[in-house]
Design a protein around this motif. Structure first.
Motif, PDB file in Angstrom:
ATOM      1  N   ILE A 229       0.849  -1.207   0.000  1.00 47.24           N
ATOM      2  CA  ILE A 229       0.000   0.000   0.000  1.00 47.24           C
ATOM      3  C   ILE A 229       0.876   1.246   0.000  1.00 47.24           C
ATOM      4  N   HIS A 230       1.926   1.207   0.796  1.00 50.78           N
ATOM      5  CA  HIS A 230       2.851   2.342   0.936  1.00 50.78           C
ATOM      6  C   HIS A 230       3.411   2.789  -0.419  1.00 50.78           C
ATOM      7  N   CYS A 233       0.590   4.738  -2.311  1.00 53.25           N
ATOM      8  CA  CYS A 233      -0.228   5.639  -1.493  1.00 53.25           C
ATOM      9  C   CYS A 233      -0.106   7.087  -1.976  1.00 53.25           C
ATOM     10  N   ARG A 235      -0.373   9.613  -0.250  1.00 51.45           N
ATOM     11  CA  ARG A 235       0.302  10.427   0.779  1.00 51.45           C
ATOM     12  C   ARG A 235       1.800  10.141   0.837  1.00 51.45           C
ATOM     13  N   ARG A 236       2.307   9.287  -0.059  1.00 51.09           N
ATOM     14  CA  ARG A 236       3.697   8.852   0.004  1.00 51.09           C
ATOM     15  C   ARG A 236       4.689  10.020  -0.098  1.00 51.09           C
ATOM     16  N   PHE A 239       5.310  11.306   3.245  1.00 51.45           N
ATOM     17  CA  PHE A 239       6.203  10.430   4.013  1.00 51.45           C
ATOM     18  C   PHE A 239       7.654  10.733   3.642  1.00 51.45           C
ATOM     19  N   CYS A 258       1.092  12.386   5.726  1.00 52.87           N
ATOM     20  CA  CYS A 258       1.268  10.952   5.964  1.00 52.87           C
ATOM     21  C   CYS A 258       0.803  10.532   7.370  1.00 52.87           C
ATOM     22  N   LEU A 259       0.165   9.361   7.444  1.00 48.01           N
ATOM     23  CA  LEU A 259      -0.431   8.876   8.704  1.00 48.01           C
ATOM     24  C   LEU A 259       0.460   7.862   9.434  1.00 48.01           C
ATOM     25  N   TYR A 260       1.734   7.803   9.055  1.00 49.48           N
ATOM     26  CA  TYR A 260       2.648   6.819   9.643  1.00 49.48           C
ATOM     27  C   TYR A 260       2.654   6.883  11.179  1.00 49.48           C
ATOM     28  N   CYS A 264      -0.146   3.931  10.883  1.00 47.52           N
ATOM     29  CA  CYS A 264      -0.437   3.389   9.541  1.00 47.52           C
ATOM     30  C   CYS A 264       0.426   2.153   9.234  1.00 47.52           C
ATOM     31  N   GLY A 266       0.509   0.789   6.244  1.00 46.80           N
ATOM     32  CA  GLY A 266       0.755   0.745   4.795  1.00 46.80           C
ATOM     33  C   GLY A 266       2.137   0.242   4.425  1.00 46.80           C
ATOM     34  N   PRO A 267       3.205   0.599   5.203  1.00 44.37           N
ATOM     35  CA  PRO A 267       4.549   0.134   4.811  1.00 44.37           C
ATOM     36  C   PRO A 267       4.759  -1.383   4.885  1.00 44.37           C
ATOM     37  N   ILE A 286      -7.263   5.362   4.060  1.00 50.16           N
ATOM     38  CA  ILE A 286      -6.244   6.415   4.089  1.00 50.16           C
ATOM     39  C   ILE A 286      -6.759   7.667   3.382  1.00 50.16           C
TER      40      ILE A 286
HETATM   41  S1  SF4 Z   1       2.729   5.390   6.025  1.00 51.89           S
HETATM   42 FE1  SF4 Z   1       0.577   5.078   5.369  1.00 51.89          FE
HETATM   43  S2  SF4 Z   1      -0.245   7.158   4.927  1.00 51.89           S
HETATM   44 FE2  SF4 Z   1       2.009   7.299   4.990  1.00 51.89          FE
HETATM   45  S3  SF4 Z   1       2.618   7.034   2.849  1.00 51.89           S
HETATM   46 FE3  SF4 Z   1       2.741   5.004   3.811  1.00 51.89          FE
HETATM   47  S4  SF4 Z   1       0.755   4.062   3.401  1.00 51.89           S
HETATM   48 FE4  SF4 Z   1       0.501   6.262   3.006  1.00 51.89          FE
END
Ligand code: SF4
Length: 373
Positions: A229-230, A233, A235-236, A239, A258-260, A264, A266-267, A286
């Motif tokens: 997903i990361h 994404c 929002r990458r 990040f 970014c919602l890390y 999150c 996603g990574p 997201i």
């Molecule tokens: S940590 Fe989540 S919100 Fe941030 S870029 Fe990765 S997947 Fe997207």
């Protein structure tokens, strides 16, 4: 062939008022969703049009919330997608079928007797006698039902990996389909719930090629679960720039950063959510400001929804920005590396030195990131 001489697809198209041209367009989009070249669109269309009989399906439910059934019944992004579903005959589904009791069980038994059917399983399988129907345990019902099946598709994280029922302390001894069914091809479509579009695509693949699509080592089809997903994404970029949401409703949250830091996953999560989205392609978690909870990965309930993961756990790219606030005045590794590259192009040896400095700084940033995680 239907009773009036039309093929099943032609009949379905006529009933739904869909032109063949639109059906061909849908099949081309479907080829893309299956990670196949667009020329496969025609092959999919021709294979579906050649079907003379519907594929019988038995849908079993065990420890579930019926969320995957709900998702499946709403998986119609286009009306052409319904044509694929018109090619299956859902002979048994405890929640959706009109029949009950003995009549329902007869439908299941007759389908098993004829063979050549697909079994879809929703929900984890309890192995501590918590679920006994008609004197048979859930495990016995599953094994009896898959006996003459061509393949088994586990929909949702509960049937794929045990899901919520298997979360610590797992009082019912919940297990995944692959823990129990060993002599049939099993495909997992995890998700809490599964994305219905992935069920439609899997069915279209099976109806076209007569086999299950290529899978990863967790039995997930690569077309849907082959990328992080990361890596897709929207929002990458935030990040990579070190722009993170720190609190619900803060400036970063309002700006879509970014919602890390909000947990999150996603990574470390493999799914096509950023590409196919949810709710008829309108949004996804997201996109609406909530971190990915990693629901397609094993044991995600035990990870803690808002606990941070280490992005370094999976396929790390060449660098990670330090996960600190921008106003904390630490120069991050990314800016050093970029600066180094530019200077390097201009002045050769001096640039190489700058890159080396940048690398050293980057490692500091990584340590910070790692500590924080
Ligand atoms: S940590 Fe989540 S919100 Fe941030 S870029 Fe990765 S997947 Fe997207």
């Amino acid at each position: 062939m239907s009773s009036n001489g039309k093929s099943l697809v032609a009949k379905s198209l006529a009933e739904r008022g869909i032109t063949r041209r639109d059906f061909l367009k849908f099949c081309t989009v479907l080829a893309g969703a299956l990670a196949l070249p667009s020329r496969y669109g025609v092959r999919i269309a021709e294979a579906l049009e050649s079907k003379k009989e519907k594929l019988p399906v038995i849908w079993l439910e065990f420890q579930d919330c019926a969320g995957c059934s709900e998702s499946f019944t709403r998986s119609y992004r286009t009306s052409a997608a319904q044509v694929v579903l018109d090619l299956i005959s859902l002979n048994y589904h405890e929640t959706l079928m009109a029949a009950a009791g003995t009549h329902a069980e007869q439908a299941r038994e007759e389908t098993i007797k004829k063979g050549g059917y697909l079994v879809v399983v929703e929900g984890a399988i309890p192995t501590q006698n918590y679920c006994v129907i008609g004197g048979k345990t859930a495990e016995q019902i599953l094994l009896e039902t898959v006996k003459n099946a061509v393949a088994v598709v586990a929909v949702g994280s509960c049937s794929s990996f045990g899901g919520l029922p298997k979360a610590h302390p797992n009082p019912t001894g919940a297990r995944a389909v692959t823990d129990i069914v060993k002599d049939k091809p099993v495909l997992n479509l995890p998700g809490c719930p599964v994305n219905g579009e992935n069920i439609t695509a899997t069915l279209a693949y099976y109806l076209t090629f007569g086999e299950l699509p290529a899978m990863d080592d967790l039995h997930r089809p690569l077309f849907a679960y082959g990328a992080l997903i990361h890596d897709n994404c929207p929002r990458r970029a935030h990040f990579d720039r070190g722009e993170f949401v720190r609190e619900w409703g803060d400036e970063g949250h309002r700006k879509g950063w970014c919602l890390y830091h909000m947990g999150c996953k996603g990574p470390i999560t493999h799914a096509n959510c950023p590409l196919i989205l949810w709710n008829d392609g309108t949004s996804w978690p997201i996109g609406s400001g909530h971190p990915c909870i990693g629901c397609v990965e094993p044991d995600f309930w035990d990870r803690g929804i808002y606990n941070r993961v280490k992005p370094q756990e999976e396929a790390p790219p060449a660098y990670y920005p330090p996960t600190i606030a921008k106003n904390e005045k630490q120069i991050n590794g990314t800016s050093y590396a970029v600066t180094g590259a530019v200077v390097g192009a201009a002045v050769g040896a001096a640039g190489a030195l700058a890159v080396a400095k940048g690398k050293g700084k980057k490692e500091e940033g990584d340590e910070k990131s790692s500590d924080e995680s």
